[in-house]
Motif scaffolding. Structure first.
Motif, PDB file in Angstrom:
ATOM      1  N   ASP A  59      39.394  48.725  36.716  1.00 32.75           N
ATOM      2  CA  ASP A  59      38.726  47.379  35.958  1.00 32.75           C
ATOM      3  C   ASP A  59      37.830  47.514  37.179  1.00 32.75           C
ATOM      4  N   PRO A  60      36.013  47.056  37.205  1.00 30.86           N
ATOM      5  CA  PRO A  60      35.811  46.628  37.695  1.00 30.86           C
ATOM      6  C   PRO A  60      35.375  45.154  37.974  1.00 30.86           C
ATOM      7  N   ARG A  61      35.798  44.787  36.802  1.00 27.54           N
ATOM      8  CA  ARG A  61      35.906  43.405  36.833  1.00 27.54           C
ATOM      9  C   ARG A  61      36.908  42.600  37.816  1.00 27.54           C
ATOM     10  N   VAL A  62      37.940  43.211  37.883  1.00 26.49           N
ATOM     11  CA  VAL A  62      39.166  43.021  38.671  1.00 26.49           C
ATOM     12  C   VAL A  62      38.647  43.240  40.439  1.00 26.49           C
ATOM     13  N   VAL A  63      38.362  43.901  40.705  1.00 22.30           N
ATOM     14  CA  VAL A  63      37.621  44.061  41.554  1.00 22.30           C
ATOM     15  C   VAL A  63      36.228  43.266  42.159  1.00 22.30           C
ATOM     16  N   THR A  64      35.705  43.024  42.050  1.00 29.84           N
ATOM     17  CA  THR A  64      34.333  42.468  41.801  1.00 29.84           C
ATOM     18  C   THR A  64      35.216  40.765  41.998  1.00 29.84           C
ATOM     19  N   ARG A  65      36.293  39.979  40.850  1.00 32.21           N
ATOM     20  CA  ARG A  65      36.505  38.955  40.978  1.00 32.21           C
ATOM     21  C   ARG A  65      37.711  39.353  42.477  1.00 32.21           C
ATOM     22  N   LEU A  66      38.124  40.447  43.005  1.00 31.46           N
ATOM     23  CA  LEU A  66      39.647  39.983  44.023  1.00 31.46           C
ATOM     24  C   LEU A  66      38.169  39.481  45.190  1.00 31.46           C
ATOM     25  N   ASN A  67      36.943  40.585  45.093  1.00 32.58           N
ATOM     26  CA  ASN A  67      36.216  40.548  46.237  1.00 32.58           C
ATOM     27  C   ASN A  67      35.514  39.146  46.422  1.00 32.58           C
ATOM     28  N   SER A  68      35.916  38.999  45.454  1.00 35.24           N
ATOM     29  CA  SER A  68      35.381  37.265  45.721  1.00 35.24           C
ATOM     30  C   SER A  68      35.773  36.178  45.853  1.00 35.24           C
ATOM     31  N   GLY A  69      37.390  36.393  46.151  1.00 35.43           N
ATOM     32  CA  GLY A  69      38.163  35.310  45.751  1.00 35.43           C
ATOM     33  C   GLY A  69      38.856  34.767  45.190  1.00 35.43           C
ATOM     34  N   ARG A  70      38.953  35.778  43.889  1.00 35.37           N
ATOM     35  CA  ARG A  70      39.563  35.376  42.423  1.00 35.37           C
ATOM     36  C   ARG A  70      40.218  35.301  41.895  1.00 35.37           C
ATOM     37  N   SER A  71      41.957  35.007  41.930  1.00 34.66           N
ATOM     38  CA  SER A  71      42.697  36.291  41.658  1.00 34.66           C
ATOM     39  C   SER A  71      42.923  35.775  40.406  1.00 34.66           C
ATOM     40  N   HIS A  72      43.580  37.012  39.387  1.00 35.12           N
ATOM     41  CA  HIS A  72      43.425  37.168  37.968  1.00 35.12           C
ATOM     42  C   HIS A  72      44.667  37.191  36.949  1.00 35.12           C
ATOM     43  N   ILE A  73      45.734  36.921  38.346  1.00 36.78           N
ATOM     44  CA  ILE A  73      47.037  36.813  37.944  1.00 36.78           C
ATOM     45  C   ILE A  73      47.971  35.295  38.126  1.00 36.78           C
ATOM     46  N   ASP A  74      48.676  35.383  37.654  1.00 36.76           N
ATOM     47  CA  ASP A  74      49.964  33.983  37.469  1.00 36.76           C
ATOM     48  C   ASP A  74      49.953  34.137  39.168  1.00 36.76           C
ATOM     49  N   ASP A  75      50.837  34.891  39.779  1.00 34.27           N
ATOM     50  CA  ASP A  75      51.643  33.956  40.928  1.00 34.27           C
ATOM     51  C   ASP A  75      50.692  34.105  42.055  1.00 34.27           C
ATOM     52  N   VAL A  76      49.479  35.052  42.101  1.00 30.70           N
ATOM     53  CA  VAL A  76      48.738  34.942  43.498  1.00 30.70           C
ATOM     54  C   VAL A  76      47.913  34.064  43.137  1.00 30.70           C
ATOM     55  N   SER A  77      47.180  32.781  44.099  1.00 30.94           N
ATOM     56  CA  SER A  77      46.477  32.098  43.801  1.00 30.94           C
ATOM     57  C   SER A  77      44.962  32.975  44.116  1.00 30.94           C
ATOM     58  N   ASP A  78      43.803  31.775  43.701  1.00 36.30           N
ATOM     59  CA  ASP A  78      42.960  32.128  44.686  1.00 36.30           C
ATOM     60  C   ASP A  78      42.608  31.745  45.970  1.00 36.30           C
ATOM     61  N   ARG A  79      43.727  31.174  46.238  1.00 36.34           N
ATOM     62  CA  ARG A  79      43.891  30.949  48.074  1.00 36.34           C
ATOM     63  C   ARG A  79      44.158  32.316  48.733  1.00 36.34           C
ATOM     64  N   ASP A  80      44.844  32.509  47.736  1.00 44.85           N
ATOM     65  CA  ASP A  80      46.055  33.622  48.881  1.00 44.85           C
ATOM     66  C   ASP A  80      45.290  34.683  48.194  1.00 44.85           C
ATOM     67  N   VAL A  81      44.179  35.525  47.870  1.00 50.31           N
ATOM     68  CA  VAL A  81      43.059  36.041  47.940  1.00 50.31           C
ATOM     69  C   VAL A  81      42.219  35.729  48.694  1.00 50.31           C
ATOM     70  N   ARG A  82      42.058  34.636  49.184  1.00 49.07           N
ATOM     71  CA  ARG A  82      40.860  34.013  50.177  1.00 49.07           C
ATOM     72  C   ARG A  82      41.668  34.589  51.176  1.00 49.07           C
ATOM     73  N   ARG A  83      43.153  34.502  50.916  1.00 55.41           N
ATOM     74  CA  ARG A  83      43.971  34.266  52.820  1.00 55.41           C
ATOM     75  C   ARG A  83      43.843  35.957  53.177  1.00 55.41           C
ATOM     76  N   MET A  84      44.155  36.377  51.374  1.00 54.09           N
ATOM     77  CA  MET A  84      44.172  38.630  52.244  1.00 54.09           C
ATOM     78  C   MET A  84      42.767  38.882  52.562  1.00 54.09           C
ATOM     79  N   ARG A  85      41.712  38.000  51.831  1.00 49.58           N
ATOM     80  CA  ARG A  85      40.486  38.500  52.215  1.00 49.58           C
ATOM     81  C   ARG A  85      40.488  38.525  53.720  1.00 49.58           C
ATOM     82  N   ASP A  86      40.332  37.564  54.535  1.00 51.73           N
ATOM     83  CA  ASP A  86      40.421  36.792  55.628  1.00 51.73           C
ATOM     84  C   ASP A  86      40.815  37.941  56.037  1.00 51.73           C
TER      85      ASP A  86
END
Length: 444
Positions: A59-86
């Motif tokens: 799903d390209p929408r999921v990939v785009t959101r994650l690569n921009s630091g945004r989560s799409h599920i409850d258990d992983v926050s946007d902050r978590d994704v940004r830390r993953m990206r870092d």
């Protein structure tokens, strides 16, 4: 890391293959296929312990959101994704990223097919993607829930079409996901991880990998035992939920308070685990997974798994029972269900999450609408909701809606709800969760 091994297996042999991708500056320790409720928490946990992780999703929408630091599920926050990206995490739709990984974990959905068994289309697609980039020494793990034999009979042949052999050239294992959305006490790290390998050396590789991420790894005899363990866990819950649901129906006819009976039985310090009635079962596991086992028994052995079939029948009829009770409650108040305004409170499958997979709120709403009731909903976690493609009106002002609606049905007891205030405000209240015991409140 604590490792629990089958006593017949011992410590097995040394890990198979080379865990390094020599000479590749872009190498990663883990590639996760499927970045949903199972795959993304796994990627987060791996990144948090310092592993280099890449995620693959179609799903390209999921990939785009994650690569921009945004989560799409409850258990992983946007902050978590940004830390993953870092930490170096990237998401991709290009399967070429799999060739860079020491370990590839498949976390794709397995919904029910038309024949009542698992639809393995996503698993087959993922296995083929792995095969297209399979490297010597890689570890491949299937986490998607399915029937016993899938890893050996479906995934392994697809990977071995490359000419590489499981247990010799690469390692292959099954490890059932145990993600419980919204559970803050038992996360991925704290929940023991069951692992079964196609060979003892495969198991050693898988145990070593998961030992980097979770506190306890439990080694099964093989992949089939690990696959069965997952189905046993959820079939156990499915059957016991069906038991108390039927008990609730029977107890009402016998003039017994089933909730009090469960409370009393729950005081026994051994031999009993309390399950409670509900408007139906929901989520990604309980309504789905037992069907895989039933399908395998039916297709391989030629007969039914009667416990599962009966549990399915009981749990599937609970929404109809809820609507019948709602109709009786309105009739007692001198109103027909036809034309009545009914407010559904909490439409997710469990408290305090936005996840609506297999939620019993859908069949409840559908049955109410079929009986010409005017249905609205309120849920602090869900801004928009539709049933059969038709939007259900959302109550913006909960207090006003409680006063205006002819009947309010509590389907999910989110912690954000002030249950006492709801009971005091609603014109008629039907509590399907057994949370509000006071005069004037109908309880399932």
């Amino acid at each position: 890391m604590q490792v629990e091994r089958n006593q017949h297996l011992g410590d097995s042999s040394e890990p198979l293959g080379d865990e390094r991708q020599e000479g590749r500056p872009d190498a990663v320790e883990l590639a996760v296929i499927g970045l949903g409720y199972v795959g993304l928490p796994l990627a987060r946990e791996a990144a948090s312990v310092g592993l280099r992780v890449v995620g693959l999703d179609r799903d390209p929408r999921v990939v785009t959101r994650l690569n921009s630091g945004r989560s799409h599920i409850d258990d992983v926050s946007d902050r978590d994704v940004r830390r993953m990206r870092d930490a170096g995490f990237t998401a991709s739709t290009d399967g070429a990223c799999l060739a860079r990984a020491q370990t590839v974990v498949i976390c794709v959905p397995t919904p029910l097919g038309e024949d009542g068994g698992p639809d393995l289309g996503a698993v087959v697609s993922a296995a083929r993607a792995v095969a297209g980039h399979l490297q010597r020494g890689q570890l491949v793990v299937l986490e998607s829930t399915t029937y016993p034999g899938t890893t050996e009979e479906v995934v392994r042949p697809l990977l071995e079409e490359t000419g590489l052999r499981a247990g010799e050239d690469f390692a292959l294992a099954f490890s059932p996901e145990r993600i419980d959305p919204g559970n803050t006490q038992h996360g991925l790290r704290e929940t023991p991880k069951v692992v079964g390998g196609c060979t003892p050396s495969c198991a050693v590789r898988a145990v070593a990998f998961y030992g980097k991420i979770v506190d306890t790894v439990v080694q099964a005899r093989g992949t089939r035992e690990a696959e069965m363990a997952k189905l046993l866990e959820n079939t156990y819950r499915h059957v016991n939920i069906a038991l108390v649901n039927e008990l609730a129906i029977i107890s009402r006819e016998l003039h017994v308070d089933v909730w009090d009976a469960i409370r009393c039985a729950g005081t026994k310090p051994f031999g009993f685990q309390a399950f409670r009635p509900s408007p139906g079962v929901g989520g990604h596991c309980i309504p789905i997974d037992p069907n895989y086992l039933s399908y395998k028994v039916r297709s391989s052995l030629g007969h039914e798994f009667r416990f599962i079939e009966l549990a399915q029948e009981i749990n599937r009829r609970m929404p109809e029972y809820v609507v019948r009770r709602a109709q009786d409650l309105l009739n007692s108040a001198g109103r027909p269900l036809h034309g009545s305004r009914v407010l559904l409170l909490g439409i997710t499958y469990k408290p305090d999450v936005a996840d609506r997979r297999e939620t019993p709120a859908v069949p409840v709403a559908r049955l109410l609408k079929e009986r010409k009731a005017e249905v609205a909903f309120h849920d602090p976690h869900v801004p928009l909701w539709s049933v059969d493609g038709v939007a259900v009106p959302r109550a913006g002002d909960l207090t006003a809606a409680l006063r205006e609606q002819d009947l309010t049905i509590l389907l999910q007891d989110h912690s954000a709800y002030d249950l006492r205030a709801i009971a005091d405000t609603a014109r008629l209240l039907f509590d399907t969760r057994g949370r509000i015991f006071q005069p004037g409140v109908e309880v399932l």
